[in-house]
Design a protein around this motif. Structure first.
Motif, PDB file in Angstrom:
ATOM      1  N   VAL A 175      99.613  39.043 -34.771  1.00 55.14           N
ATOM      2  CA  VAL A 175      99.510  40.346 -34.011  1.00 55.14           C
ATOM      3  C   VAL A 175      98.763  41.552 -34.249  1.00 55.14           C
ATOM      4  O   VAL A 175      98.447  41.784 -33.784  1.00 55.14           O
ATOM      5  CB  VAL A 175     101.548  41.403 -34.976  1.00 55.14           C
ATOM      6  N   LEU A 228      95.834  43.370 -32.296  1.00 53.23           N
ATOM      7  CA  LEU A 228      95.550  44.429 -32.663  1.00 53.23           C
ATOM      8  C   LEU A 228      94.119  44.616 -32.856  1.00 53.23           C
ATOM      9  O   LEU A 228      93.754  45.221 -32.292  1.00 53.23           O
ATOM     10  CB  LEU A 228      96.647  44.993 -33.756  1.00 53.23           C
ATOM     11  N   ALA A 248      92.648  43.991 -29.348  1.00 56.83           N
ATOM     12  CA  ALA A 248      92.715  45.013 -27.481  1.00 56.83           C
ATOM     13  C   ALA A 248      92.880  46.414 -28.777  1.00 56.83           C
ATOM     14  O   ALA A 248      92.502  47.896 -28.151  1.00 56.83           O
ATOM     15  CB  ALA A 248      94.406  45.630 -28.187  1.00 56.83           C
ATOM     16  N   SER A 287      92.554  48.444 -32.125  1.00 54.50           N
ATOM     17  CA  SER A 287      93.516  49.205 -32.310  1.00 54.50           C
ATOM     18  C   SER A 287      93.065  48.868 -34.336  1.00 54.50           C
ATOM     19  O   SER A 287      94.118  47.875 -34.577  1.00 54.50           O
ATOM     20  CB  SER A 287      94.679  48.879 -32.883  1.00 54.50           C
ATOM     21  N   ALA A 344      95.546  49.501 -36.916  1.00 53.84           N
ATOM     22  CA  ALA A 344      97.229  49.238 -36.919  1.00 53.84           C
ATOM     23  C   ALA A 344      96.406  47.648 -37.664  1.00 53.84           C
ATOM     24  O   ALA A 344      97.833  47.000 -38.835  1.00 53.84           O
ATOM     25  CB  ALA A 344      98.082  48.812 -36.429  1.00 53.84           C
ATOM     26  N   GLY A 345      95.925  46.708 -36.919  1.00 55.20           N
ATOM     27  CA  GLY A 345      95.166  45.135 -36.574  1.00 55.20           C
ATOM     28  C   GLY A 345      94.858  45.107 -38.346  1.00 55.20           C
ATOM     29  O   GLY A 345      95.265  44.008 -38.968  1.00 55.20           O
TER      30      GLY A 345
END
Length: 64
Positions: A32, A36, A39, A41, A44-45
């Motif tokens: 995940v 992230l 993508a 982010s 958060a990643g």
């Protein structure tokens, strides 16, 4: 005299159930985290990658 920790694992399993759960959670969090990052982010990643690599993965290896 036998070691009680070794005797407690079923059928000579290398890792116990708790180890496998932490390692599976680490892999999931890492996947995940990388998704992230891809993508866009970054915050958060990166936080998930730190959680996976620095906390969950070592716990999965260390706990017995």
């Amino acid at each position: 005299m036998s070691n009680p920790r070794v005797a407690a694992t079923p059928r000579g399993a290398l890792f116990g159930r708790r180890n496998v759960l932490f390692l599976a959670a680490a892999v999931l969090v890492l996947v995940v985290g990388y998704l992230l990052l891809k993508a866009g982010s970054a915050d958060a990643g990166a936080a998930l990658l730190v959680l996976g690599y620095c906390i969950l993965f070592p716990l999965g290896l260390a706990l017995s």
